[in-house]
Design an enzyme around this catalytic site. Sequence first.
Site, short mmCIF file in Angstrom:
data_model
loop_
_atom_site.label_atom_id
_atom_site.label_comp_id
_atom_site.label_asym_id
_atom_site.label_seq_id
_atom_site.Cartn_x
_atom_site.Cartn_y
_atom_site.Cartn_z
N THR A 196 0.84 -1.20 0.00
CA THR A 196 0.00 0.00 0.00
C THR A 196 0.87 1.25 0.00
OG1 THR A 196 -1.68 -1.20 1.25
CG2 THR A 196 -1.85 1.20 1.21
N TYR B 13 -1.63 -10.86 3.21
CA TYR B 13 -1.70 -9.45 3.59
C TYR B 13 -3.15 -9.11 3.91
CZ TYR B 13 -1.05 -4.33 2.96
OH TYR B 13 -1.02 -2.95 3.11
N LYS C 163 0.59 -10.50 7.35
CA LYS C 163 0.69 -9.09 7.70
C LYS C 163 -0.71 -8.67 8.09
CE LYS C 163 1.98 -4.57 5.73
NZ LYS C 163 0.76 -3.77 5.84
N GLU D 133 0.78 2.41 15.33
CA GLU D 133 0.47 3.10 16.57
C GLU D 133 -0.06 2.17 17.66
OE1 GLU D 133 -3.03 3.91 13.72
OE2 GLU D 133 -0.87 3.60 13.62
N VAL E 274 5.13 -4.75 10.21
CA VAL E 274 5.33 -4.12 8.89
C VAL E 274 4.61 -2.79 8.91
CG1 VAL E 274 5.04 -4.36 6.40
CG2 VAL E 274 5.29 -6.41 7.82
N SER F 219 4.66 1.72 7.56
CA SER F 219 5.24 2.84 6.82
C SER F 219 6.10 3.73 7.72
CB SER F 219 4.13 3.68 6.19
OG SER F 219 3.30 4.28 7.18
#
Length: 340
Positions: free
Chosen positions: A71, A163, A193, A222, A236, A238
């Site tokens: 993504t 995923y 994931k 978070e 996993v 960003s």
Amino acid sequence: MLPFRVGEPDKPAQDFFSSSMASPKKKLQGLVAATITPMTEHGEINFSVIGRYVDYLVEEQGVKNIFVNGTTGEGLSLSISERCRVAEEWVTEGRNKLDQIVIHVGALSLKESQELAQHAAKIGADGIAVIAPFFLKPWNKDVLINFLKEVAAAAPALPFYYYHIPALTGVKIRAEELLDGIQDKIPTFQGLKFSDTDLLDFGQCVDQNRQQQFAFLFGVDEQLLSALVMGATGAVGSTYNYLGKKTNQMLEAFERKDFSSALNHQFCIQRFINFVVKLGFGVSQTKAIMTLVSGIPMGPPRLPLQKASREFTDNAEAKLKSLDFLSFTDLKDGNLEACS
């Protein structure tokens, strides 16, 4: 002990991982950066900076595993040939530097997904991952597994990961249900994931598969500390592109059972994520933040996404500085938030 070993820039945590193709018996562990696809201002892929990007992840963030063309990497906005070339570049530049390179090969077309899986095996990737097809959707577990099985069979030597991201795919099949007996159908299945906030589903994935040695990779940055308590073996995300060092500090505190410090680190990360979410946070904004923090130009996203505004970047920069994620010499001490 923590179920995975934590990486540091000068002390690789996963020395047992091969830099080439991993066998299905080697578990993907620790932080995994969901890589951004750098682009020029004209929307073409900027392959020239990927080498710098690899070095930055390893040397500055202590992150040695990557998840390519997902993504964050705008994988489904790229052509098949672009996805292949991006994967090739990461494998080439990451050789002898990165521990594991997982390529996302999911697509709406089974044939395209199989082609991408075969390509990933050919170039020496360490694993493949597949998202559920989300236009003509699988309506139950068996249909989804049939699709995944056909993709996995195209690269039978590679570890296979599912995923799970129902908020984007609209496929609401619970991961717990999917994992029940999955290795009987997909022998190369090694984990998932899990990019969802349903900790009941995640917890049951772990609880009901303790004998399987699956990789349980949490995908909501978070909430990672909560997932660690429930048995996550890796993550996993960003934000590990630019907050990998801070997140590794949280993992180290968790491993030594200093839960108070781990919680402080998680709260610190949450302060930043909460701030940018309120401004509007997605792939475009991730590119802007990564450019700001790393100094490596990530460029704009591809349409239909729009470039992050200057106002967003300025606000994000100020927040990063206030949290001591960036140099704050231009800020008064009174503006620095407690984030130790």
